[in-house]
Design an enzyme around this catalytic site. Structure first.
Site, PDB file in Angstrom:
ATOM      1  N   LYS A   9       0.838  -1.203   0.000  1.00 14.54           N
ATOM      2  CA  LYS A   9       0.000   0.000   0.000  1.00 14.54           C
ATOM      3  C   LYS A   9       0.878   1.261   0.000  1.00 14.54           C
ATOM      4  O   LYS A   9       2.100   1.175   0.215  1.00 14.54           O
ATOM      5  CB  LYS A   9      -0.920  -0.042   1.228  1.00 14.54           C
ATOM      6  N   TYR A  49     -12.012  -2.625  -2.938  1.00 15.61           N
ATOM      7  CA  TYR A  49     -12.551  -2.683  -1.588  1.00 15.61           C
ATOM      8  C   TYR A  49     -14.081  -2.711  -1.564  1.00 15.61           C
ATOM      9  O   TYR A  49     -14.697  -2.336  -0.556  1.00 15.61           O
ATOM     10  CB  TYR A  49     -12.019  -1.514  -0.753  1.00 15.61           C
ATOM     11  N   PHE A  57     -15.597   3.447   7.320  1.00 18.52           N
ATOM     12  CA  PHE A  57     -14.245   3.863   6.947  1.00 18.52           C
ATOM     13  C   PHE A  57     -13.971   3.759   5.446  1.00 18.52           C
ATOM     14  O   PHE A  57     -12.860   4.031   5.002  1.00 18.52           O
ATOM     15  CB  PHE A  57     -13.210   3.063   7.743  1.00 18.52           C
ATOM     16  N   ARG A  85      -1.491 -14.572   3.942  1.00 15.85           N
ATOM     17  CA  ARG A  85      -2.223 -13.915   5.030  1.00 15.85           C
ATOM     18  C   ARG A  85      -1.494 -14.115   6.361  1.00 15.85           C
ATOM     19  O   ARG A  85      -1.433 -13.209   7.184  1.00 15.85           O
ATOM     20  CB  ARG A  85      -3.655 -14.456   5.134  1.00 15.85           C
ATOM     21  N   THR A  91      -5.267  -7.985  10.825  1.00 12.54           N
ATOM     22  CA  THR A  91      -5.671  -6.612  10.489  1.00 12.54           C
ATOM     23  C   THR A  91      -5.563  -5.709  11.714  1.00 12.54           C
ATOM     24  O   THR A  91      -5.102  -4.572  11.609  1.00 12.54           O
ATOM     25  CB  THR A  91      -7.133  -6.617   9.987  1.00 12.54           C
ATOM     26  N   ARG A 102       3.000  -6.941   9.300  1.00 13.21           N
ATOM     27  CA  ARG A 102       2.348  -5.891  10.096  1.00 13.21           C
ATOM     28  C   ARG A 102       2.891  -5.863  11.519  1.00 13.21           C
ATOM     29  O   ARG A 102       3.123  -4.803  12.097  1.00 13.21           O
ATOM     30  CB  ARG A 102       0.832  -6.101  10.089  1.00 13.21           C
ATOM     31  N   ASN A 112      -1.496  -0.203   7.198  1.00 13.44           N
ATOM     32  CA  ASN A 112      -0.943  -1.492   7.627  1.00 13.44           C
ATOM     33  C   ASN A 112      -0.143  -2.176   6.520  1.00 13.44           C
ATOM     34  O   ASN A 112      -0.015  -3.389   6.483  1.00 13.44           O
ATOM     35  CB  ASN A 112      -2.049  -2.377   8.200  1.00 13.44           C
ATOM     36  N   HIS A 115      -1.667  -5.540   1.452  1.00 17.15           N
ATOM     37  CA  HIS A 115      -2.938  -6.236   1.250  1.00 17.15           C
ATOM     38  C   HIS A 115      -2.656  -7.638   0.727  1.00 17.15           C
ATOM     39  O   HIS A 115      -1.748  -7.820  -0.079  1.00 17.15           O
ATOM     40  CB  HIS A 115      -3.790  -5.492   0.212  1.00 17.15           C
ATOM     41  N   GLU A 126      -9.434 -10.116  -7.749  1.00 21.37           N
ATOM     42  CA  GLU A 126      -8.434  -9.060  -7.567  1.00 21.37           C
ATOM     43  C   GLU A 126      -7.346  -9.148  -8.639  1.00 21.37           C
ATOM     44  O   GLU A 126      -6.918  -8.124  -9.177  1.00 21.37           O
ATOM     45  CB  GLU A 126      -7.848  -9.133  -6.156  1.00 21.37           C
TER      46      GLU A 126
END
Ligand code: IDP
Ligand code: MG
Length: 138
Positions: A9, A49, A57, A85, A91, A102, A112, A115, A126
């Site tokens: 990100k 998203y 948010f 993951r 998260t 993270r 964070n 993705h 995606e």
């Protein structure tokens, strides 16, 4: 063999963590299938998203992910989705364990760093959203 969509990100790019993040996936044994650096449009960010459209948010999240360049990637390997993951970490900052990306580099919920697709259907969607078939190596 499975493919997953991984994205550094804007905060990860700004913090010069692109190399560190790629290194972790490579050394773990995943294979890099596609990679590009782009500043996402609002259109692609909103599609990416879309599952969070109704969340309070959502607007901020789209602002954040379109705020600068990201590094979009496809990685391949055995159970690549679950493996990625677990390497990325939870998260919620307090739940992200040390040793995860993270857990080692952020304490923030929104910024964070990375993705990763959360399920096979999401990965397929995606990958198709961010890459053309020609951009994926065999
Ligand atoms: P994930 O990235 O671990 O899959 P998701 O629940 O899918 O987490 O949320 C997508 C992204 O939205 C998160 O990575 C984070 O950047 C942001 N986010 C999630 N929950 C919140 C929140 O409560 N406030 C602000 N941003 C959030
Ligand atoms: Mg998610």
């Amino acid at each position: 063999m499975e493919r997953t969509y991984i994205m550094v990100k804007p905060d990860g790019v700004q913090r010069r963590l692109v190399g560190e993040i790629i290194r972790r996936f490579e050394t773990r044994g995943l294979k890099l299938v596609a990679l590009k650096m782009v500043t996402p449009t609002r259109e692609i960010a909103e599609k990416h998203y879309a599952a969070h459209k109704e969340r309070p948010f959502f607007g901020e999240l789209v602002d954040f992910v379109t705020s600068g360049p990201v590094v979009a990637m496809v990685w391949e390997g055995t159970e690549a989705i679950k493996l990625s993951r677990s390497m990325i970490g939870a998260t919620k900052p307090l739940e992200a364990l040390s040793g995860t990306i993270r857990g080692d580099y952020t304490t923030e919920l929104q910024t964070n760093l990375v993705h990763g697709s959360d399920a096979p259907e999401a990965a397929t969607e995606e990958i198709a959203l961010w890459f053309t078939p020609q951009e994926l190596t065999a």
